[in-house]
Structure formats: C-alpha cells, structure tokens
Design a protein around this motif. Structure first.
Motif, PDB file in Angstrom:
ATOM      1  N   GLY A  16    -156.440  -5.509   6.756  1.00 65.14           N
ATOM      2  CA  GLY A  16    -156.550  -5.188   5.364  1.00 65.14           C
ATOM      3  C   GLY A  16    -156.204  -7.042   4.867  1.00 65.14           C
ATOM      4  N   HIS A  17    -155.752  -7.945   5.461  1.00 68.83           N
ATOM      5  CA  HIS A  17    -155.529  -8.852   5.091  1.00 68.83           C
ATOM      6  C   HIS A  17    -156.975 -10.475   4.977  1.00 68.83           C
ATOM      7  N   ASP A  18    -156.371 -11.222   4.377  1.00 70.00           N
ATOM      8  CA  ASP A  18    -157.548 -12.344   4.667  1.00 70.00           C
ATOM      9  C   ASP A  18    -157.514 -13.502   5.176  1.00 70.00           C
ATOM     10  N   VAL A  19    -158.124 -14.025   6.471  1.00 67.61           N
ATOM     11  CA  VAL A  19    -157.559 -14.583   7.130  1.00 67.61           C
ATOM     12  C   VAL A  19    -158.435 -16.058   7.535  1.00 67.61           C
ATOM     13  N   VAL A  20    -158.302 -17.280   7.736  1.00 70.13           N
ATOM     14  CA  VAL A  20    -158.540 -17.957   7.867  1.00 70.13           C
ATOM     15  C   VAL A  20    -158.960 -18.264   9.431  1.00 70.13           C
ATOM     16  N   LEU A  21    -159.676 -18.369  10.093  1.00 67.09           N
ATOM     17  CA  LEU A  21    -159.102 -18.725  11.229  1.00 67.09           C
ATOM     18  C   LEU A  21    -160.217 -20.785  11.734  1.00 67.09           C
ATOM     19  N   PHE A  22    -159.121 -21.347  12.424  1.00 67.53           N
ATOM     20  CA  PHE A  22    -159.438 -22.700  12.449  1.00 67.53           C
ATOM     21  C   PHE A  22    -159.307 -22.608  14.103  1.00 67.53           C
ATOM     22  N   GLU A  23    -160.628 -23.960  14.579  1.00 61.52           N
ATOM     23  CA  GLU A  23    -160.914 -23.904  15.919  1.00 61.52           C
ATOM     24  C   GLU A  23    -161.340 -25.017  16.449  1.00 61.52           C
ATOM     25  N   MET A  24    -160.931 -25.986  16.718  1.00 59.35           N
ATOM     26  CA  MET A  24    -161.642 -27.217  16.997  1.00 59.35           C
ATOM     27  C   MET A  24    -162.362 -27.655  18.153  1.00 59.35           C
ATOM     28  N   ALA A  25    -162.717 -26.634  18.551  1.00 59.38           N
ATOM     29  CA  ALA A  25    -164.144 -26.870  19.718  1.00 59.38           C
ATOM     30  C   ALA A  25    -165.291 -26.069  18.805  1.00 59.38           C
ATOM     31  N   GLU A  26    -166.184 -26.511  19.285  1.00 60.74           N
ATOM     32  CA  GLU A  26    -167.558 -26.300  18.491  1.00 60.74           C
ATOM     33  C   GLU A  26    -167.407 -24.397  19.092  1.00 60.74           C
ATOM     34  N   GLN A  27    -166.638 -23.807  19.696  1.00 60.67           N
ATOM     35  CA  GLN A  27    -167.109 -22.221  20.174  1.00 60.67           C
ATOM     36  C   GLN A  27    -165.843 -21.929  21.017  1.00 60.67           C
ATOM     37  N   LEU A  28    -165.685 -20.580  20.226  1.00 57.35           N
ATOM     38  CA  LEU A  28    -164.330 -19.892  20.351  1.00 57.35           C
ATOM     39  C   LEU A  28    -164.264 -19.516  21.982  1.00 57.35           C
ATOM     40  N   GLY A  29    -162.950 -19.224  22.321  1.00 54.28           N
ATOM     41  CA  GLY A  29    -163.118 -18.466  24.122  1.00 54.28           C
ATOM     42  C   GLY A  29    -161.274 -19.969  24.372  1.00 54.28           C
ATOM     43  N   GLY A  30    -161.282 -20.091  24.204  1.00 52.79           N
ATOM     44  CA  GLY A  30    -159.882 -21.364  24.709  1.00 52.79           C
ATOM     45  C   GLY A  30    -160.805 -21.863  25.626  1.00 52.79           C
ATOM     46  N   ARG A  31    -159.725 -21.649  26.755  1.00 50.21           N
ATOM     47  CA  ARG A  31    -159.673 -21.344  27.908  1.00 50.21           C
ATOM     48  C   ARG A  31    -160.569 -20.445  28.544  1.00 50.21           C
ATOM     49  N   ALA A  32    -161.328 -19.626  28.092  1.00 48.93           N
ATOM     50  CA  ALA A  32    -162.441 -18.681  28.659  1.00 48.93           C
ATOM     51  C   ALA A  32    -163.055 -18.686  28.539  1.00 48.93           C
ATOM     52  N   ARG A  33    -164.051 -19.218  28.636  1.00 53.53           N
ATOM     53  CA  ARG A  33    -165.722 -19.055  26.869  1.00 53.53           C
ATOM     54  C   ARG A  33    -166.834 -19.398  28.136  1.00 53.53           C
ATOM     55  N   ARG A  34    -167.634 -19.528  27.598  1.00 52.12           N
ATOM     56  CA  ARG A  34    -169.436 -19.847  28.420  1.00 52.12           C
ATOM     57  C   ARG A  34    -169.524 -21.493  27.936  1.00 52.12           C
ATOM     58  N   VAL A  35    -169.768 -21.579  29.443  1.00 52.43           N
ATOM     59  CA  VAL A  35    -171.017 -22.788  29.552  1.00 52.43           C
ATOM     60  C   VAL A  35    -172.454 -22.578  30.032  1.00 52.43           C
ATOM     61  N   ASP A  36    -172.992 -23.469  29.599  1.00 49.91           N
ATOM     62  CA  ASP A  36    -173.953 -23.458  30.144  1.00 49.91           C
ATOM     63  C   ASP A  36    -174.528 -24.751  31.616  1.00 49.91           C
ATOM     64  N   VAL A  37    -174.834 -23.794  32.308  1.00 43.29           N
ATOM     65  CA  VAL A  37    -175.384 -24.313  33.367  1.00 43.29           C
ATOM     66  C   VAL A  37    -176.669 -24.205  33.922  1.00 43.29           C
ATOM     67  N   GLU A  38    -177.263 -25.479  34.078  1.00 42.91           N
ATOM     68  CA  GLU A  38    -178.898 -25.333  34.766  1.00 42.91           C
ATOM     69  C   GLU A  38    -179.417 -24.049  34.216  1.00 42.91           C
ATOM     70  N   GLY A  39    -179.875 -23.787  32.568  1.00 42.91           N
ATOM     71  CA  GLY A  39    -180.012 -22.865  32.494  1.00 42.91           C
ATOM     72  C   GLY A  39    -179.181 -21.423  32.141  1.00 42.91           C
ATOM     73  N   PHE A  40    -178.490 -21.048  32.429  1.00 46.04           N
ATOM     74  CA  PHE A  40    -177.384 -20.216  33.285  1.00 46.04           C
ATOM     75  C   PHE A  40    -176.101 -20.327  32.113  1.00 46.04           C
ATOM     76  N   PRO A  41    -176.044 -18.971  31.755  1.00 45.93           N
ATOM     77  CA  PRO A  41    -174.456 -18.691  30.554  1.00 45.93           C
ATOM     78  C   PRO A  41    -173.558 -18.440  31.913  1.00 45.93           C
ATOM     79  N   LEU A  42    -172.241 -18.895  31.865  1.00 44.44           N
ATOM     80  CA  LEU A  42    -171.967 -19.509  33.290  1.00 44.44           C
ATOM     81  C   LEU A  42    -170.477 -19.207  32.114  1.00 44.44           C
ATOM     82  N   ASP A  43    -169.103 -18.904  32.927  1.00 41.08           N
ATOM     83  CA  ASP A  43    -167.691 -19.391  32.588  1.00 41.08           C
ATOM     84  C   ASP A  43    -166.882 -20.280  33.241  1.00 41.08           C
ATOM     85  N   ASN A  44    -166.390 -20.877  32.137  1.00 40.06           N
ATOM     86  CA  ASN A  44    -165.572 -22.036  32.585  1.00 40.06           C
ATOM     87  C   ASN A  44    -164.367 -22.342  33.957  1.00 40.06           C
TER      88      ASN A  44
END
Length: 423
Positions: free
Chosen positions: A25-53
């Motif tokens: 029930g609380h008011d939250v503001v989430l800051f992320e310096m990158a263009e997407q969420l996920g940190g060190r477990a995130r998606r990257v696009d390679v040759e049109g495939f959505p892969l993981d880092n």
C-alpha cells in the motif's frame, strides 16, 4: 500510514523491493540508470533473437522469486520448464534425482549411478550423512575443497564441483564451505521439489522485471528509466533523492554504485560494499544446423582447455532451433585470455563432447561477458548489512545473508529491505 519510498536500482532486488512495498500500500518511485530493468539478468537482442546477457536458472527452493513472479502475473508453470535435478553428460552418464522425499531420492540417485563404483558412491553417502549430522555447519574458514576432501575424485569432478561453481560462481579452492552447505541444505535436502531445476522458456527480462514494471505502473507506482541518481541526502527523519523528498530509500543498485551514493551518509558501510570482489561469467552462444541436445541442459567436462561447465539447448526452451548457450562460470582466468580465445576454446570443447549431436560446424553467434556477475563467495566474507542509516536500507545479492549471489538471494534481499523500511 502509506509512505513515499524511493527504490534506486531496477535489477531483481530493486524490482522485488518496489513490488513488495506497493503490494503493502505504499507510494513507490523506482529509479534505473539503464534503458531497461533487470540489472545483471536482462534481455539483449542478438541477430533478431531476444537472448539473455547470461544464462540463468532457478530451482524449486526459490520460493520468494516464484511468489513475486506469480504476484505480477508471470505464468511460472508455463514460462519455466521444471525438471528433477540432473547433471547429465553428453555420453549419457551423470547424476539424476527422482521426484520424492529428498533424502531417499538422493540416496537412490547415488546408488543407481551406473558409472560410479561402490566405493565412490559410499564416499558421497558418508559425506552427506556427516553434513546432516552437523546440521549442515562447518568451521567458517573452510573452503569447499576442505569440505569435500574425503570424496572420491570422480564424484567431486562430476557432481560437487559443478554444483559449487554453478551456485557460488567461485572455484572450490576459494569458495566458502559454510555457504555451500547452506545451499545444499535448503536447495537439495529441505523438501520435495526444492532441488528441481527451473529453466526459463523466455528471456529473463520477460520472466520478472518487465512484468514487475507493468504491474507497478498499473498499481500507480512510478518507473524512471535512463535515470541515474546523483545524490542521496538525509533531511531530519526523511531523505532527498536528487532534491526530491521521500520518507525512506532502498539502495538496490550494484555494490559500487550503492557505495558511491552511501559514501556521504555512511562511509563505513560504503567502504565495506566497495571492498567486495566479483567473479565474471562468460556465455558463448552458438548455432548449428540440426543441433539438439538429448536434454535441455547438459553438463560438460570443464578443464584447463575446456572453459564451459554447462550447455543449454534453447531450441527445447521455446527459442530458436539449434541455438546453444555455453556457460563459463568463475571465469576470471578465461576473461584474462580474452573473449575470442574463450569462444574458440568453447568451440573446440563442443566439437569434442557434442560433435555427434549436430552437423558441423557450429557458428558463433555472440560471446557475452558479465564482468561482475556474482559475488566472489569466499570464507568469512564480510558483506554489508541491509541497514545503512535510519530510513536508508540496502538490497542486492551482495547484502549480508545466508545465500550466495543468486536471483533468489537478490529477490529476498529486496523483500526484506521493503519490510524493514515499512515496519
């Protein structure tokens, strides 16, 4: 009474803290310096495939991660392939745990291992009984090498050492035996299904961070991407984040970034966080015509010229057919050699161990280095605590706790920080 909370860092820990706080029930503001969420477990696009880092898996014991995934609408039974614990090699040998009560299932798995001698099996059963008798505790200065000294070399090479490197991302000669025993206790011996492997059928961003962001926005929270926080300052019982007032703050950024932001208000905490050392993980993606593994995940025989310990078949995980992900954990020695040399060594390893499973050649798709993939989990490691200052808390897989740097550890730390803030 509802509080206004800033969560700085949009990795799995930050997303978990934000979701937990909003759910209460609380008011939250989430800051992320990158263009997407996920940190060190995130998606990257390679040759049109959505892969993981980097290739990640969960296990049945990841109860908090699974709870939050379901809360934000992830179909955990459909988006992950669940199989019993198995470390199977390309020649069909390996270790397999049948479903059922953990101790009896593990014992049957050891006794039915076709390639271990009776004395090799007995060494593992005796060691397991000794660990249970001590409550899965050992002297804090022990390494995994010291803990497993009585085991037969083949048992270590084919089971315990791969488990150690996979879970702690640290080589057995340097890895904390105390943390490894806790992983075995909770992840293997605790309950039926705890050791089950959960292999993502989608990329990691879809698996939690993107679903969490959608859920947060629908619940009225704010998500700010490409937004690097410059300063966190105290103001009486409140805090200011780049001049904006909040009742409390959760620092869920990576350790160096959290140390930078905490330096002015808690220099001792910042120094502890800045002193941590991390191990890289290298993931080598390759593709071959007709390449298909006998199971979605195979163990590999790692060695001086064989970097990878596991390979994943994305064609069996709802990905492109023939796409294989080779994982090099505790990869500092290979990172020093360079990514090109690592990829060539993995390619030669694949030809030796998997050559009969595909029509050569395999084609290199991409080699990815996550330089600070996980905390180097050494004995008696001093990790910073969750409490930084009054109203300022920390979350991340590097925060003090019983587990190594895993997705579950990150999620638990985020949930814990949110509950501490709101208590």
């Amino acid at each position: 009474m509802a509080k206004r909370l800033a969560v700085i860092g949009g990795g799995w820990a930050g997303c978990a803290a934000a979701v937990q706080a909003v759910d209460e029930g609380h008011d939250v503001v989430l800051f992320e310096m990158a263009e997407q969420l996920g940190g060190r477990a995130r998606r990257v696009d390679v040759e049109g495939f959505p892969l993981d880092n980097g290739q990640h898996i969960l296990i049945g014991a990841c109860t908090e991660a699974l709870r939050l995934m379901r809360l934000v609408g992830v179909r955990t039974t459909l988006d992950m392939l669940r199989t019993p614990l198995q470390l199977i090699f390309a020649d069909g040998s390996g270790f397999f745990v049948e479903p059922g009560a953990p101790r009896s299932s593990l014992t049957r798995g050891v006794l039915r291992h076709a390639d271990w001698s009776f004395s090799e099996k007995l060494s593992l059963l005796r060691a397991g009984a000794a660990w249970m008798a001590t409550g899965f505790r050992c002297p804090p200065e022990w390494t995994v090498d010291r803990l497993c000294g009585s085991l037969a070399p083949r048992v270590r090479a084919e089971l315990l050492d791969p488990l150690c490197v996979a879970t702690l991302n640290t080589l057995p000669g340097e890895a904390s035996a105390a943390v490894f025993l806790r992983v075995l206790k909770d992840g293997v011996f605790s309950a039926a299904g705890a050791s089950d492997l959960l292999l993502p059928r989608t990329n990691l961003s879809t698996l939690f961070p993107e679903a969490a962001a959608d859920w947060l926005l629908q619940a009225g929270a704010t998500v700010r991407l490409s937004c690097r926080v410059d300063r966190v300052e105290s103001e009486g019982v409140a805090w200011r984040v780049d001049g904006e007032r909040y009742d409390a703050v959760v620092l869920a950024a990576c350790a160096p970034e959290a140390a930078r932001l905490a330096q002015r208000v808690a220099p001792d905490w910042a120094a502890c966080a800045a002193a941590l050392r991390f191990e890289p993980v290298i993931t080598v993606y390759m593709r071959g015509d007709g390449a298909r593994l006998p199971v979605p995940m195979l163990a590999l025989h790692a060695g001086a010229e064989a970097p990878a310990r596991f390979v994943f078949d994305h064609g069996q995980l709802d990905g492109p057919l023939g796409l294989l992900a080779f994982v090099v954990s505790a990869a500092s020695p290979w990172a020093e050699r360079g990514l090109d040399a690592t990829a060539q060594a993995v390619l030669q390893q694949a030809e030796r161990e998997l050559g009969r499973l595909y029509r050569p050649p395999l084609r290199l798709v991409r080699t990815m280095l996550e330089a600070r993939a996980a905390l180097r989990c050494t004995p008696q490691l001093q990790r910073p605590g969750a409490s930084i200052a009054q109203g300022l808390w920390a979350a991340g897989d590097y925060i003090e706790g019983p587990y190594p740097a895993t997705l579950e550890g990150a999620v638990r730390s985020g949930v814990h920080a949110a509950r501490l803030v709101l208590a």
